[in-house]
Design a protein around this motif. Sequence first.
Motif, PDB file in Angstrom:
ATOM      1  N   SER A 249       0.795  -1.227   0.000  1.00 18.64           N
ATOM      2  CA  SER A 249       0.000   0.000   0.000  1.00 18.64           C
ATOM      3  C   SER A 249       0.824   1.271   0.000  1.00 18.64           C
ATOM      4  CB  SER A 249      -0.968   0.005   1.178  1.00 18.64           C
ATOM      5  OG  SER A 249      -0.522  -0.801   2.215  1.00 18.64           O
ATOM      6  N   SER A 312      -8.526  -1.453   6.692  1.00 18.97           N
ATOM      7  CA  SER A 312      -8.696  -0.423   7.729  1.00 18.97           C
ATOM      8  C   SER A 312     -10.011   0.312   7.528  1.00 18.97           C
ATOM      9  CB  SER A 312      -7.575   0.614   7.644  1.00 18.97           C
ATOM     10  OG  SER A 312      -6.327   0.022   7.809  1.00 18.97           O
ATOM     11  N   LYS A 315      -9.004   4.406   6.246  1.00 21.21           N
ATOM     12  CA  LYS A 315      -8.264   4.782   5.027  1.00 21.21           C
ATOM     13  C   LYS A 315      -9.310   5.093   3.951  1.00 21.21           C
ATOM     14  CE  LYS A 315      -4.046   2.219   6.139  1.00 21.21           C
ATOM     15  NZ  LYS A 315      -3.216   1.044   5.744  1.00 21.21           N
TER      16      LYS A 315
HETATM   17  C1  LIG Z   1      -2.437   0.383   6.623  1.00 25.89           C
HETATM   18  C2  LIG Z   1      -2.213  -1.055   6.512  1.00 25.89           C
HETATM   19  C3  LIG Z   1      -2.176  -1.855   7.648  1.00 25.89           C
HETATM   20  C4  LIG Z   1      -2.350  -1.287   9.023  1.00 25.89           C
HETATM   21  O1  LIG Z   1      -3.631  -0.775   9.180  1.00 25.89           O
HETATM   22  P1  LIG Z   1      -4.040   0.057  10.503  1.00 25.89           P
HETATM   23  O2  LIG Z   1      -5.516   0.159  10.392  1.00 25.89           O
HETATM   24  O3  LIG Z   1      -3.323   1.330  10.433  1.00 25.89           O
HETATM   25  O4  LIG Z   1      -3.626  -0.767  11.663  1.00 25.89           O
HETATM   26  C5  LIG Z   1      -1.980  -3.208   7.479  1.00 25.89           C
HETATM   27  N1  LIG Z   1      -1.798  -3.730   6.258  1.00 25.89           N
HETATM   28  C6  LIG Z   1      -1.828  -2.991   5.139  1.00 25.89           C
HETATM   29  C7  LIG Z   1      -1.609  -3.638   3.808  1.00 25.89           C
HETATM   30  C8  LIG Z   1      -2.037  -1.622   5.232  1.00 25.89           C
HETATM   31  O5  LIG Z   1      -2.070  -0.859   4.132  1.00 25.89           O
END
Ligand SMILES: *Cc1c(COP(=O)(O)O)cnc(C)c1O
Length: 488
Positions: A249, A312, A315
């Motif tokens: 990501s 998440s 996001k």
């Molecule tokens: C952002 C992300 C995480 C972590 O997510 P949070 O909600 O911030 O804990 C885990 N894996 C991937 C692929 C991500 O993009």
Amino acid sequence: MTYIGHKPDRFSELLMTTTVLVMIMENELKKLPSIDEVLRTASLAGQGAVISRQQVLECTRQAVAEYRQRIIDGELFSKQLVLQKIVTRTNQLLSCIDGCHQQQVINATGVLLHTNLGRAPLAELAVQRMAESASYVNVEMNLTTGQRNYRGEHARKLLCQLTGADDAAVVNNCAAATILVLQALAAGREVIVSRGQLVEIGGGYRLPEVFSASGALLKEVGTTNRTYVHDYERAMTEKTAAVMRVHRSNFSQAGFVAEPGLDELVALGRRRNIRVIDDLGSGCIHDLSRFGLSEPTVLGSVAAGADMVLFSGDKLFGGPQAGIIVGRHEWVSALHQSPMMRAFRVDKLTLAALGATAEIHLSGNALQDLPLLRMLTRDANDVRSLCEAVHQQLTVPEGISVSVETCISEVGGGSMPGAQVRSFGLRIKGMDAELLTKRLRCCIPAVLGRIQADAVFLDLRTVGDLQRKDLVKNLSIAIVQSNDEVGD
Ligand SMILES: *Cc1c(COP(=O)(O)O)cnc(C)c1O
């Protein structure tokens, strides 16, 4: 010339002028508000709750003292203006005392999902639902039957409806979702991951360490740039619990690269009776390709047949911080047996906001009603108009130039690395950029921008119409203050 009475000598002339001046000065100083008057103004009232009364008092005293000095130095203010200025200055001093006191900010950084700024701003409906849920709510009760049900049953149903999955579970964040899934389904067994996907997300989240914490064993396959389906297949043994795909990501790979698609991994998993977990992270629901944004969607992963998809809530989903797991009922329901589920469970406010966000996605109006998606898909010309309106309303001292310029906004928060979102912003040149950004941070609400080539740049893509007035006001104040400070 003849004099009646005394002939005024130079001394008494001076005395008279001084007396007049003192009288004028005293008159001017009378315009200063009392400490009590400042404390009574509405905008300071709320501050008392978070910062001690003593601190409020000290800042108020300092602000009054500063303006007393400015009057003695010859500046003229009306009674109303000086009160207003003292209140503003007191607020500024207060926010500088404790820069951590959580408050609303104007995000002009050009980063839509700024982890330091709380990622996605919530939709109005989500805020309203959170406020309602602050009271007693049936978070774990079915009101029809009076029986206990799963915490967040409503959100669970909406998430299934939205993604097409059989089941869903919600935890604190995607990191928690990953640890929970690995612990509950693979502790003491192996999970196969491509070497090209062993990511670090930031904030100490590194996949190999997440594995250690969960008790699952990481089985790396392939190389940094190329991994094939047969690499996964060869690594499968009786100890294999799952295959996990991790979405890259926050970085991208180009050049001599290859990795199997999710559908190929799913086909392999089905053939060998091995589960496939898809750690998507970003949680994109809608196809945004017509805006030039390409990101795999949750619906795409579910449709491809992934047994579990993790993402998440804050996001691209555009909701509160949460970790959402959707997938096959058989596996998702097994998570409820883990003690970690209890440790990672979310509170009623998160569930309320998440439910509202899911409803908006389902309504078909997500691009309009979810602030994050609205700002992400906002037309660059609309941002330019806002910049021009702010520019026109600004009053800037001589020697300082403000211009409207094009720029690129970033999605941020570990989503869509390298995505080019064309935007517009204000460039402020001709003054100490460090000082101006500091002054802007001390405004209420704080204004956050970035420094670029000795100029301050404010990208207005993430500034809403409701924040425009505050932006104009605070930007004008900060420019004047920074300019005065340099002059002193
Ligand atoms: C952002 C992300 C995480 C972590 O997510 P949070 O909600 O911030 O804990 C885990 N894996 C991937 C692929 C991500 O993009």
